[in-house]
Design an enzyme around this catalytic site. Structure first.
Site, PDB file in Angstrom:
ATOM      1  N   HIS A 363      32.681  25.387 -41.109  1.00  0.00           N
ATOM      2  CA  HIS A 363      33.971  26.004 -41.400  1.00  0.00           C
ATOM      3  C   HIS A 363      33.785  27.241 -42.262  1.00  0.00           C
ATOM      4  CE1 HIS A 363      35.367  21.531 -41.238  1.00  0.00           C
ATOM      5  NE2 HIS A 363      35.058  21.993 -40.044  1.00  0.00           N
ATOM      6  N   CYS A 676      32.385  35.427 -24.465  1.00  0.00           N
ATOM      7  CA  CYS A 676      32.793  35.334 -25.868  1.00  0.00           C
ATOM      8  C   CYS A 676      31.707  34.593 -26.639  1.00  0.00           C
ATOM      9  CB  CYS A 676      34.122  34.589 -25.966  1.00  0.00           C
ATOM     10  SG  CYS A 676      34.631  34.253 -27.655  1.00  0.00           S
TER      11      CYS A 676
END
Length: 749
Positions: A363, A676
């Protein structure tokens, strides 16, 4: 505990404290300390071994062994009984040391006449510092009380080492003053210069010895009461909605109210430790026990106990985050690890982040990329060395951190930063120009985003839109599930701030390394291949439906682009699309505006989807290759595993053959295709993808300039010819051929 032991222990600790305060150099202090311990323990020998480097112990002082062996005798970690104590973190107590497995005889010490051996680790909250040893001519095992007493002494030695008692020639010499280099792993590219700002400054215990046990017990009791009150307030105010999150907080409260935890600290105080030192001794020993536990649940509880101990130490010492210190103007955050919400609290004031733990997909790494700040992970032990305000240089490209750098290093680093800034200025001039190659082929360059803070980059970077908006960050940074109205408002602002440019919203991609604070963590042997992304959404339909409703309402009659992540089977995409169409129908029935145009796509992140039936590609309005996951599954190389993730090259012929096949299949179905991922933002890889037929790439905003610059300087058709020629010659890796082509074209990166 016998009163005589308490009295003798307090006397010894008092002598150690006096030694710490006395003038003289570090070696003299260590020598006096070994004599004090030998006298108190009624042993013939006391020796202190300290780590010279992470794998080598050195005999640094001894009372009883031959003086000439000091600073000459060294042991590898795990070698001999001393090395075993250091490696395992557990005491060794024996009446016959030579008979023990792994015993190593060191003739230069003269220790053969001392068969009795007791060694205990010197450690400080997970940090191994050395080993304290006592030995005797009399063949005997030391009692449990003696072992416990020596552990208390080792705790004080650890604090004395932290205070710098064993270096320099002053009573309290300056430690943490020399240049240090930490080699970790780059989590986010870029370079920055600044000053250290510790996320949670380590508590420095300046009074390891307590003179008045009753007073220290009272201080501890008062601090524990404050801690328990804080925990109760935290539990009462948390909105966990029951389930696993509530159970975690209840376990946390149970630890805070543990009577045995308090009793062990009180026993340490009775032996002569201060309240602070008693807390840290218990923290260190509990950490050592739990780190070696086979049960992953018990190892996870280590973080709870660490947090409780650190909170208690801050209460006792008044040290911690809110110490009145002022964050420097150019802070570089240093932490063991950090959650996304905490990192977002700092925002763009940070120049960079250095973590001892973390991973490239964590994260924190995702948020660091969103904030466009350099990140280095796995910088082991930097928190032990860094102090607030220390000069620091961070190189996210190489994964290197320079703490208190020498002038020559700092000058060279500033040159690198200046060159990068100059390059960015050149790229800024290309902002309004298309990424059109010399052959006339145009490649559309989009940016990845996940925060509102990213959106200003859509103009400054020259991006044609947002090719991937990560919606999970809004879930990861909250203590509870966001409300539908909150999400709808956020998504609406994203669309508005894009100023008419397209935005592709990827639905919730959780699981694997992205575990929500309020979500039950599954014990999966391989989370990256487990219950994650679309699999969670289809099983927990309520959350996915709520998110889709929020996206529809945010569109407010404008075009909407939705992409489902981690599709591995055609049926998964069909179910997700059907759910979205159903929600649009429900919104229309309630009289709410629906998207003027709807485009639904899939992320191709598993090799299985590359071989899906033609009907799958015809169902999709667009397909986006998720390069990070596709590459790890193609090579069976976990991208969180530093031993293997860099072993395989994106420009290997087999992987590019797979990309080429996907390009062909989408072309046959007439489906727009994009790439991506991290590789899309690397100019050489991006040029190769474009040469293979990809006409849309999505990357972090800072990469758009370099990628556009290279594409505009080369002929993609000629690059494709060079690639095909190398393939025909049997090349297993196309990087050499691509590098040679760019050099011949005068377009080196």
């Amino acid at each position: 505990m016998p009163e005589s032991l308490e009295s003798e222990s307090r006397k010894l600790l008092g002598r150690l404290r006096d030694t710490l305060a006395a003038p003289g150099d570090g070696q003299a202090r260590l020598d006096r300390i070994t004599h004090h311990i030998a006298d108190s323990m009624r042993s013939n020998v006391c020796s202190v071994y300290l780590f010279r480097d992470p794998d080598t112990l050195e005999l640094c002082a001894s009372c009883g062994l031959r003086p000439e062996s000091v600073h000459r005798t060294r042991l590898r970690l795990g070698e001999g009984l001393v090395g075993r104590v250091a490696r395992t973190g557990r005491p060794i107590n024996t009446a016959d040391a030579p008979s023990q497995a792994g015993f190593r005889y060191m003739p230069e010490t003269g220790e053969e006449v001392f068969p009795s051996f007791l060694g205990v680790p010197i450690r400080r909250v997970g940090e191994r510092l050395g080993v304290l040893v006592v030995q005797s001519r009399e063949a005997r095992e030391y009692s449990e009380d003696e072992i416990y007493g020596l552990e208390v002494v080792a705790m004080v030695l650890a604090e004395m080492a932290e205070l710098g008692a064993f270096v320099g020639n002053e009573a309290h010499p300056l430690t943490h003053r020399f240049p240090a280099v930490f080699r970790g792993t780059g989590g986010q590219e870029g370079a920055a210069e600044g000053q250290v700002w510790l996320h949670e400054p380590r508590v420095v215990i300046t009074n390891p010895v307590g003179d008045d046990p009753a007073k220290e017990r009272a201080r501890l009791t008062e601090a524990v009461a404050v801690l328990r009150d804080t925990v109760e307030q935290m539990v009462a105010s948390a909105e966990m909605g029951g389930g696993e999150g509530e159970a975690v907080l209840e376990a946390y409260r149970m630890f805070a109210n543990s009577r045995s935890w308090l009793r062990r600290m009180e026993e340490d105080i009775d032996l002569g430790l201060s309240a602070e030192a008693a807390v840290e001794k218990e923290q260190s020993q509990t950490r050592a026990r739990l780190e070696s536990a086979a049960d992953p649940y018990l190892r996870d509880r280590l973080h709870d106990l660490d947090d409780l101990s650190n909170r208690l130490l801050r209460i006792l010492t008044g040290q911690g985050k809110d110490t009145g210190g002022t964050m420097p103007a150019n802070p570089i955050l240093v932490a063991r690890n950090i959650g996304p919400a905490e990192l977002l609290d700092y925002g763009r004031s940070l120049r960079g982040v250095v973590l001892e733990d973390g991973s490239v997909g964590s994260h924190a790494a995702v948020v660091a990329r969103a904030l466009a700040i350099p990140l280095v992970i796995h910088a082991a032990r930097i928190r032990s060395e860094a102090l607030n305000g220390d000069p620091i240089l961070i190189d996210g490209d190489a994964g290197i951190v320079h703490l208190r750098p020498e002038d020559s290093v700092a000058a060279a680093f500033r040159d690198k930063i200046a060159m990068q800034a100059e390059a960015q200025e050149r790229y800024a001039g290309l902002r309004a120009l298309p990424a059109t190659a010399q052959c006339g082929t145009t490649v559309r360059l989009f940016m990845n985003a996940g925060l509102m803070a990213d959106l200003p980059s859509i103009d400054s970077s020259g991006a044609e839109g947002v090719g991937l908006f990560r919606t999970e960050l809004q879930f990861l940074t909250r203590p509870r599930v966001p409300r539908r109205s909150e999400l709808a408002g956020l998504y609406a602002r994203v669309i508005e701030n894009a100023r008419g440019k397209p935005v592709v919203f990827r639905t919730l991609d959780i699981g694997s390394d992205k575990v929500l604070p309020y979500m039950k963590r599954l014990d999966e042997p391989n989370p990256a291949m487990g219950w994650r992304a679309i699999r969670v959404g289809l099983d927990k339909k309520g959350v996915l439906q709520m998110q889709l409703q929020a996206l529809i309402r945010a569109s407010a009659g404008r075009p909407l682009n939705v992409m489902f992540p981690f599709i591995a089977d055609q049926d998964e995409f069909a179910q997700g699309r059907a759910m979205l169409v159903e929600q649009i129908g429900r919104e229309a029935q309630m009289g709410r505006p629906v998207p003027a145009e709807l485009r639904v796509g899939a992320m191709l992140e598993t090799p299985s989807l590359a071989f899906a039936p033609p009907a799958f590609f015809r169902q999709c309005d667009f397909v986006s290759i998720g390069g990070n996951d596709l590459k790890q599954f193609f090579y069976a190389a976990d991208r969180e595993n530093e031993r293997v993730r860099r072993r395989y090259d994106t420009l290997s012929t087999p992987f590019l053959d797979l990309i080429g096949m996907i390009v062909d299949r989408c072309g046959q179905a007439g489906v727009p295709l994009s790439f991506c991922g991290e590789d899309a933002g690397r100019p050489v890889e991006a040029a190769v993808f474009a040469a293979l037929g990809l006409r849309q790439l999505s990357m972090r905003p800072a990469s758009i300039g370099p990628v556009k610059s290279l594409i505009r300087r080369i002929d993609l058709a000629a690059l494709r010819v060079a690639i095909d020629a190398a393939r025909a010659e049997g090349a297993t890796n196309l990087r050499p051929a691509v590098t040679a082509f760019l050099a011949a074209s005068g377009a080196q990166v």
